[in-house]
Write a protein that holds these residues in place. Structure first.
Motif, PDB file in Angstrom:
ATOM      1  N   GLN A   2       0.829  -1.180   0.000  1.00 41.87           N
ATOM      2  CA  GLN A   2       0.000   0.000   0.000  1.00 41.87           C
ATOM      3  C   GLN A   2       0.870   1.237   0.000  1.00 41.87           C
ATOM      4  O   GLN A   2       1.849   1.338   0.713  1.00 41.87           O
ATOM      5  N   THR A   3       0.470   2.202  -0.790  1.00 40.32           N
ATOM      6  CA  THR A   3       1.167   3.479  -0.817  1.00 40.32           C
ATOM      7  C   THR A   3       0.160   4.576  -0.607  1.00 40.32           C
ATOM      8  O   THR A   3      -0.993   4.481  -0.999  1.00 40.32           O
ATOM      9  N   SER A   4       0.580   5.643   0.009  1.00 37.26           N
ATOM     10  CA  SER A   4      -0.343   6.735   0.281  1.00 37.26           C
ATOM     11  C   SER A   4      -0.461   7.642  -0.917  1.00 37.26           C
ATOM     12  O   SER A   4       0.472   7.837  -1.673  1.00 37.26           O
ATOM     13  N   SER A 149     -11.044 -12.279   1.416  1.00 35.85           N
ATOM     14  CA  SER A 149     -10.457 -10.941   1.303  1.00 35.85           C
ATOM     15  C   SER A 149      -9.108 -10.877   1.994  1.00 35.85           C
ATOM     16  O   SER A 149      -8.169 -10.254   1.495  1.00 35.85           O
ATOM     17  N   ILE A 150      -8.987 -11.529   3.146  1.00 36.09           N
ATOM     18  CA  ILE A 150      -7.705 -11.551   3.844  1.00 36.09           C
ATOM     19  C   ILE A 150      -6.666 -12.285   3.012  1.00 36.09           C
ATOM     20  O   ILE A 150      -5.539 -11.806   2.823  1.00 36.09           O
ATOM     21  N   VAL A 151      -7.037 -13.449   2.502  1.00 37.39           N
ATOM     22  CA  VAL A 151      -6.108 -14.256   1.713  1.00 37.39           C
ATOM     23  C   VAL A 151      -5.703 -13.534   0.426  1.00 37.39           C
ATOM     24  O   VAL A 151      -4.586 -13.702  -0.069  1.00 37.39           O
ATOM     25  N   SER A 152      -6.600 -12.687  -0.098  1.00 36.44           N
ATOM     26  CA  SER A 152      -6.330 -12.014  -1.374  1.00 36.44           C
ATOM     27  C   SER A 152      -5.178 -11.039  -1.305  1.00 36.44           C
ATOM     28  O   SER A 152      -4.642 -10.640  -2.346  1.00 36.44           O
ATOM     29  N   ASN A 153      -4.756 -10.632  -0.092  1.00 36.96           N
ATOM     30  CA  ASN A 153      -3.676  -9.648  -0.044  1.00 36.96           C
ATOM     31  C   ASN A 153      -2.323 -10.243  -0.417  1.00 36.96           C
ATOM     32  O   ASN A 153      -1.324  -9.546  -0.430  1.00 36.96           O
ATOM     33  N   LEU A 158      -5.672  -7.376  -5.891  1.00 33.95           N
ATOM     34  CA  LEU A 158      -6.750  -8.294  -6.224  1.00 33.95           C
ATOM     35  C   LEU A 158      -7.993  -8.056  -5.376  1.00 33.95           C
ATOM     36  O   LEU A 158      -9.103  -7.970  -5.889  1.00 33.95           O
ATOM     37  N   GLY A 159      -7.815  -7.956  -4.078  1.00 32.46           N
ATOM     38  CA  GLY A 159      -8.962  -7.796  -3.202  1.00 32.46           C
ATOM     39  C   GLY A 159      -9.699  -6.495  -3.441  1.00 32.46           C
ATOM     40  O   GLY A 159     -10.938  -6.469  -3.466  1.00 32.46           O
ATOM     41  N   TYR A 160      -8.951  -5.408  -3.627  1.00 32.96           N
ATOM     42  CA  TYR A 160      -9.588  -4.112  -3.840  1.00 32.96           C
ATOM     43  C   TYR A 160     -10.347  -4.065  -5.169  1.00 32.96           C
ATOM     44  O   TYR A 160     -11.466  -3.567  -5.235  1.00 32.96           O
ATOM     45  N   VAL A 161      -9.725  -4.591  -6.211  1.00 29.04           N
ATOM     46  CA  VAL A 161     -10.297  -4.466  -7.554  1.00 29.04           C
ATOM     47  C   VAL A 161     -11.378  -5.500  -7.806  1.00 29.04           C
ATOM     48  O   VAL A 161     -12.369  -5.222  -8.478  1.00 29.04           O
ATOM     49  N   GLY A 191      -8.118  -4.164   6.597  1.00 28.48           N
ATOM     50  CA  GLY A 191      -7.956  -4.284   8.036  1.00 28.48           C
ATOM     51  C   GLY A 191      -7.156  -5.515   8.428  1.00 28.48           C
ATOM     52  O   GLY A 191      -6.464  -5.519   9.440  1.00 28.48           O
ATOM     53  N   GLY A 192      -7.251  -6.567   7.612  1.00 32.99           N
ATOM     54  CA  GLY A 192      -6.467  -7.770   7.849  1.00 32.99           C
ATOM     55  C   GLY A 192      -5.295  -7.865   6.900  1.00 32.99           C
ATOM     56  O   GLY A 192      -4.887  -8.963   6.497  1.00 32.99           O
ATOM     57  N   TYR A 193      -4.730  -6.707   6.545  1.00 35.80           N
ATOM     58  CA  TYR A 193      -3.726  -6.615   5.476  1.00 35.80           C
ATOM     59  C   TYR A 193      -2.539  -7.543   5.676  1.00 35.80           C
ATOM     60  O   TYR A 193      -2.062  -8.159   4.737  1.00 35.80           O
ATOM     61  N   SER A 194      -2.052  -7.688   6.882  1.00 29.87           N
ATOM     62  CA  SER A 194      -0.841  -8.470   7.114  1.00 29.87           C
ATOM     63  C   SER A 194      -1.113  -9.947   7.339  1.00 29.87           C
ATOM     64  O   SER A 194      -0.212 -10.770   7.221  1.00 29.87           O
ATOM     65  N   ALA A 195      -2.345 -10.297   7.717  1.00 31.78           N
ATOM     66  CA  ALA A 195      -2.652 -11.694   8.003  1.00 31.78           C
ATOM     67  C   ALA A 195      -2.773 -12.477   6.700  1.00 31.78           C
ATOM     68  O   ALA A 195      -3.276 -11.967   5.707  1.00 31.78           O
TER      69      ALA A 195
END
Length: 533
Positions: A2-4, A149-153, A158-161, A191-195
């Protein structure tokens, strides 16, 4: 990753309720921050000037490490070294390229991304996510969406789009409020970005930064991408349960029954695209390929004679397998991805694989620029001894007030979450904070792997309520299809319960896992530094 995406504003927006005042302040503060690349450039200049001032006044601290410890100052005194002299300038110009090419996360992220790209561009990851979500029973659809959604990170976009719009469509088709589905998917992805159950591109990214910071205290310390694997895999199920409960017990009841008249004027309900027979065949073949790859990898590490076990001890800890885990990620994603592509026709030759890898690298242009400046900051911070001086001072302060027990991690997680509100890039935030907090908490007695695991919680839980998160605009656009007058404040208010529950629940799980049960956060990962019980 993620980038701001910075916005620009000259003053805080209008103040209304205390909650909107808080949101307005967060957005205003975020708007004041420059682009992360510019931020690191400014920090480099700041270190240059500050080192000259500190060096002139002889700023120093006593080295708390015992004699003979790796990296201990020869005379027992750590002094800030100035960059504002001939030696400093020579170091800057001669080390600039080496700092960049030697920055630990750079190569590992690029290699891992190429493997994930084959699975992503062939369509495998998208199909697996759609199949998982759409095949779920109505009673389990919320839990399935959060879990997927968690696994998609593993593949960041992928999860966002794919999943967030898909979740809204599925909830709408089931007669449930589409924004509840969107919120559930957003909670899982961000919210579960790292898991995650699998190691992804974020693991080598963070571990490389952690290793560089840890080497300020112990030059020989190594932190592998697998450093938090056990804890993050277990966290996948914890965040799934928490996200499901918040969706069904708080968010969905609050949203109430959906009224289609709230939708935008040009909205036409979309139907989620079902997985075709050809795609199912592709997933089956990809699954067989994944099993074959897993079996071959297991032969190198599971048997006592495994060629990738530690050559001296014969153990898994410190083995070439774990040190080369990024290569395993490349193979594990690339082979099944290509098999899927061959089956469904999205990939036919090696050129298609090469194109997928090239596309993934081309999307990392901004990240590579960011890494260049971040690498200079980390290197200069380390060379000047600022990191060690601040770490020793901070550790002394914590010991003076008696805050050295496990409870200090609750404060550390909260600090990381607050910083994340205005600096939404995981890599940028950790590159700034790791050189300070990792050495400091090591001197208090905690291992870098444990510190990194705690950071990942704080970095994840507030992604949901910061407009600085790069995909926030995309999610807002999807949400306004279903509720045309929805604004940033409404979206953040919808996601706030997830952030609060994740912050409390995930932090408690960390405390129980690490200090209650005494479990390692990853294979071979220590809890304490030095290795004390």
């Amino acid at each position: 990753m993620q980038t701001s995406v910075p916005h620009h504003s000259s003053a805080p927006p209008g103040k209304k309720t205390p909650f909107t005042r808080f949101l307005d302040t967060v957005e205003w503060l975020g708007n004041l921050l420059p682009h992360p690349v510019t931020l690191f450039a400014i920090l480099c200049v700041a270190i240059f000037v500050a080192s000259g001032i500190a060096g002139y006044f002889g700023l120093s601290v006593m080295d708390p490490r015992p004699e003979g410890a790796p990296g201990r100052a020869v005379d027992g005194i750590i002094a800030v070294k100035s960059l504002m002299n001939a030696e400093g300038l020579q170091l800057i110009v001669t080390s600039m390229v080496k700092n960049f090419t030697g920055f630990a996360p750079l190569g590992t992220v690029l290699v891992a991304m190429m493997g994930v790209a084959v699975a992503e561009y062939s369509g495998l990851l998208s199909t697996v996510m759609r199949s998982l979500v759409m095949s779920a029973s109505p009673r389990l659809v919320t839990m399935t969406i959060v879990f997927a959604s968690i696994v998609s990170n593993t593949a960041s976009e992928l999860g966002y789009v794919v999943l967030i719009p898909l979740a809204a469509m599925i909830f709408h088709s089931l007669g449930r409020h589409p924004l509840a589905g969107l919120a559930a998917a957003f909670a899982g992805v961000s919210g579960g970005y790292s898991a995650n159950l699998l190691l992804g591109t974020v693991d080598p990214l963070l571990s490389g930064i952690t290793q560089s910071a840890a080497q300020m205290i112990d030059p020989s310390y190594q932190v592998g991408p697998e450093a938090n694997w056990f804890f993050m895999a277990a966290s996948t199920f914890v965040v799934t349960i928490l996200g499901t409960l918040v969706t069904e017990k708080i968010v969905e009841p609050k949203l109430g029954k959906y009224d289609s008249s709230m939708a935008s004027d040009d909205f036409e309900p979309e139907k989620a695209q079902a997985v075709t027979d050809l795609e199912r065949r592709g997933m089956r073949n990809a699954g067989l390929a994944a099993l074959a790859v897993s079996a071959l990898l297991a032969l190198t590490i599971v048997p006592e004679w495994g060629v990738l076990r530690h050559p001296v001890t014969g153990e898994v800890a410190g083995s070439p397998f774990l040190k080369g885990i990024v290569a395993m990620i490349l193979v594990f994603f690339a082979v099944p991805g290509f098999v899927y592509g061959r089956t469904v026709g999205t990939m036919k030759t090696d050129r298609d694989v090469i194109d997928a890898m090239a596309k993934s690298i081309s999307t990392l242009g901004m990240y590579i620029v960011l890494v260049f400046f971040a690498a200079q900051f980390v290197a200069l911070f380390k060379w000047t001894n600022f990191g060690q001086v601040i770490a020793v001072g901070g550790a002394d302060a914590l010991q003076a007030i008696g805050l050295t027990g496990p409870a200090l991690f609750f404060g550390f997680i909260l600090i990381c979450g607050i910083i994340n509100l205005t600096l939404g890039s995981a890599s940028a935030q950790w590159a700034v904070t790791a050189p300070i907090f990792v050495p400091m908490l090591m001197l208090v007695g905690y291992a870098p792997e444990t510190i990194q695991a705690a950071y990942r919680i704080g970095d994840s839980v507030t992604n949901l309520i910061t407009p600085m998160m790069s995909y926030f605009g995309l999610i807002l656009a999807v949400a306004t299809k279903y509720k045309k007058d929805l604004g940033i404040g409404t979206l953040i208010a919808t996601m706030l319960p997830y952030s609060l529950v994740f912050l409390v629940g995930w932090s408690l799980f960390f405390f129980i896992w690490v200090f209650g049960l005494g479990l390692p956060v990853g294979p071979g990962s220590a809890t304490y530094y030095p290795m004390t019980p």
